[in-house]
Motif scaffolding. Structure first.
Motif, short mmCIF file in Angstrom:
data_model
loop_
_atom_site.label_atom_id
_atom_site.label_comp_id
_atom_site.label_asym_id
_atom_site.label_seq_id
_atom_site.Cartn_x
_atom_site.Cartn_y
_atom_site.Cartn_z
N UNK A 378 0.97 -0.79 -0.05
CA UNK A 378 0.07 0.12 0.15
C UNK A 378 0.84 1.34 -0.01
N UNK A 379 0.96 1.84 -0.57
CA UNK A 379 1.26 3.16 -1.46
C UNK A 379 1.28 4.15 -1.41
N UNK A 380 1.08 5.49 -0.45
CA UNK A 380 0.15 6.85 -0.30
C UNK A 380 1.75 7.81 -1.07
N UNK A 381 0.92 8.53 -1.94
CA UNK A 381 2.25 9.30 -2.28
C UNK A 381 1.60 10.30 -0.84
N UNK A 382 0.97 10.72 -0.36
CA UNK A 382 1.08 12.03 0.59
C UNK A 382 1.65 11.42 2.20
N UNK A 383 0.36 10.27 2.77
CA UNK A 383 0.35 9.95 3.99
C UNK A 383 0.78 8.29 3.71
N UNK A 384 2.27 7.98 3.82
CA UNK A 384 2.43 6.81 3.66
C UNK A 384 2.58 5.95 5.03
N UNK A 385 2.44 4.87 4.69
CA UNK A 385 2.47 3.91 5.94
C UNK A 385 4.08 3.96 6.78
N UNK A 386 3.66 3.31 7.92
CA UNK A 386 4.65 3.13 8.70
C UNK A 386 5.49 2.68 9.11
N UNK A 387 7.12 1.72 9.94
CA UNK A 387 7.23 0.99 9.35
C UNK A 387 7.95 1.51 11.14
N UNK A 388 7.22 0.88 12.02
CA UNK A 388 7.48 1.36 14.07
C UNK A 388 8.45 0.25 14.12
N UNK A 389 7.96 -1.00 14.14
CA UNK A 389 8.60 -2.03 14.65
C UNK A 389 8.06 -3.28 14.38
#
Length: 427
Positions: A378-389
């Motif tokens: 899921x690649x969103x240009x304005x509010x991308x996914x995050x990888x935290x842990x």
């Protein structure tokens, strides 16, 4: 009318917060379908509180090898299966059979937007954690139940496992080589296809309910059946049967509605040819130097090519054996004809396209330093996914969440983390 100033858009090069930032999810799922759903929500920015049994946790922690190995070469509790579906979550160890543990979950539910569970139908009611009970304390709660067969019907009480659902839902009847060929017979998919499909449908339904709640202010109960999802995912095969009355059968690597669209052996390996329309077929014939196949009336349209597969396919099988797969791939790529080689998993991750897209990356891990991950598609240009842990250690966030969110003191938390009694098994 009042003058309302239009909202100011963020600069295009300034990423906004992930889409589900601020949304809290109470995750009472284990194995794959539920965790896959909640991992996607977590990637999209939601705070996901994964509830696990003290001492053992999610069943899949023990589904190894392979497992992470510590610095002394000892196998840890962190299996590949668990790591694959629990990224970005917080782990809270609670025994729901303990009345205080169940109360802690009810307290958390007051603060959450979404509750996802995959217990047997009715399994959470005795703990006061069913939808009816939680709706009373949080009417805005979106409650998603993922089971093998749904909340009603003659199979509602049966446990559901991916392998069983692939069989009952028709997938194995259309997967595998034809019965009249060597190796023929039903096959399951090479991964947990029914689990993953149910997880994806569950996530879609949850996001739809979240959007609807913005209008109504109300939560709702979502009933996700793995069997429903698998039957829906038969896709065109359902409609082939509805329109023709013919029961779809296994076709091996051939497509039931397109031709030529299958695997072909070359002089040194295999390629996949995917001719999707008549224009591509003409390009294919020009690229391989077979004008005769282009003008033959039996092969002018896809419908006629499907009807005349028994004549066309042997011609192409002989043709593809005359050159190696690299040559065929180059010729067909240059002609704009869909073609691909068959990669194993190692070759997938060595593919230049996969490398360029950065699908493999690492996240820090407290035992081994870092662990590999696969980037969300899921690649969103304005509010991308995050990888935290990476997938959390069992119960590592219990004290932080119960203290920060609920205000519990240390003694109460210690009592909640005592060894559990027997708990209802999941679906």
């Amino acid at each position: 009318m009042p003058n309302r100033e239009a909202p100011q858009a963020s600069p295009p090069d300034t990423p906004r917060a992930p889409p589900l930032t601020g949304i809290k999810v109470l995750d009472m799922t284990r194995i794959m379908a539920g965790p896959w759903c909640t991992q996607n929500l977590a990637d999209l920015g939601a705070d996901v509180y994964k509830i696990e049994r003290p001492g053992s946790g999610d069943d899949t922690r023990g589904w190894g090898p392979p497992n992470l190995m510590d610095a002394q070469g000892r196998r840890t509790q962190e299996s590949a299966y668990y790591l694959a579906a629990n990224r970005n979550k917080k782990s809270i160890a609670l025994d729901i059979a303990n009345p205080e543990g169940a109360q802690a979950l009810r307290d958390l539910a007051r603060h959450c937007d979404i509750f996802v569970e995959n217990f047997k139908v009715g399994g959470l009611a005795k703990y006061g954690l069913d939808y009816a009970a939680l709706r009373e304390i949080n009417p805005r709660l979106i409650y998603c139940s993922i089971t093998g067969f749904g909340q009603d019907g003659p199979y509602a009480g049966k446990p559901g496992y991916d392998f069983v659902i692939q069989a009952m839902g028709g997938l194995m009847s259309i997967t595998g080589e034809r019965d009249d060929l060597p190796g023929g017979g039903p096959q399951k998919a090479g991964n947990a296809a029914s689990d993953l499909m149910a997880g994806m449908y569950a996530g879609t339904a949850i996001l739809a309910a979240l959007h609807e709640r913005a209008r109504s202010g109300q939560g709702q109960h979502i009933d996700i059946s793995m069997l429903d999802c698998q039957v829906a995912a038969l896709g065109v095969q359902n409609f082939n049967y509805f329109l023709s009355g013919d029961v779809p059968r296994r076709e091996g690597n051939a497509h039931v509605n397109l031709s030529p669209y299958q695997v072909f052996a070359t002089a040194d390996g295999y390629i996949v040819l995917g001719v999707g329309n008549d224009g591509q077929y003409q390009k294919f014939c020009r690229a391989v130097g077979r004008h005769d196949l282009a003008v033959d009336p039996r092969y002018q349209t896809n419908t006629s090519r499907v009807i005349h597969k028994p004549e066309l396919i042997p011609e192409l099988e002989r043709l593809f054996l005359t050159r190696d797969r690299a040559t065929w791939r180059r010729l067909l790529d240059d002609a704009g004809v869909p073609v691909g080689v068959i990669n194993d998993v190692a070759q997938v991750h060595a593919d230049p396209q996969v490398i360029e897209r950065g699908l493999k990356f690492t996240l820090p891990h407290p035992i081994v330093g870092s662990v590999p991950q696969v980037r969300s598609p899921m690649r969103l240009s304005g509010s991308p996914v995050s990888y935290r842990n990476a997938a959390p250690l069992l119960g590592v966030d219990t004290q932080d969440i119960l203290t920060r969110v609920l205000g519990y003191d240390g003694a109460r938390i210690a009592a909640l983390m005592a060894p559990p009694v027997a708990q209802e098994s999941s679906s």
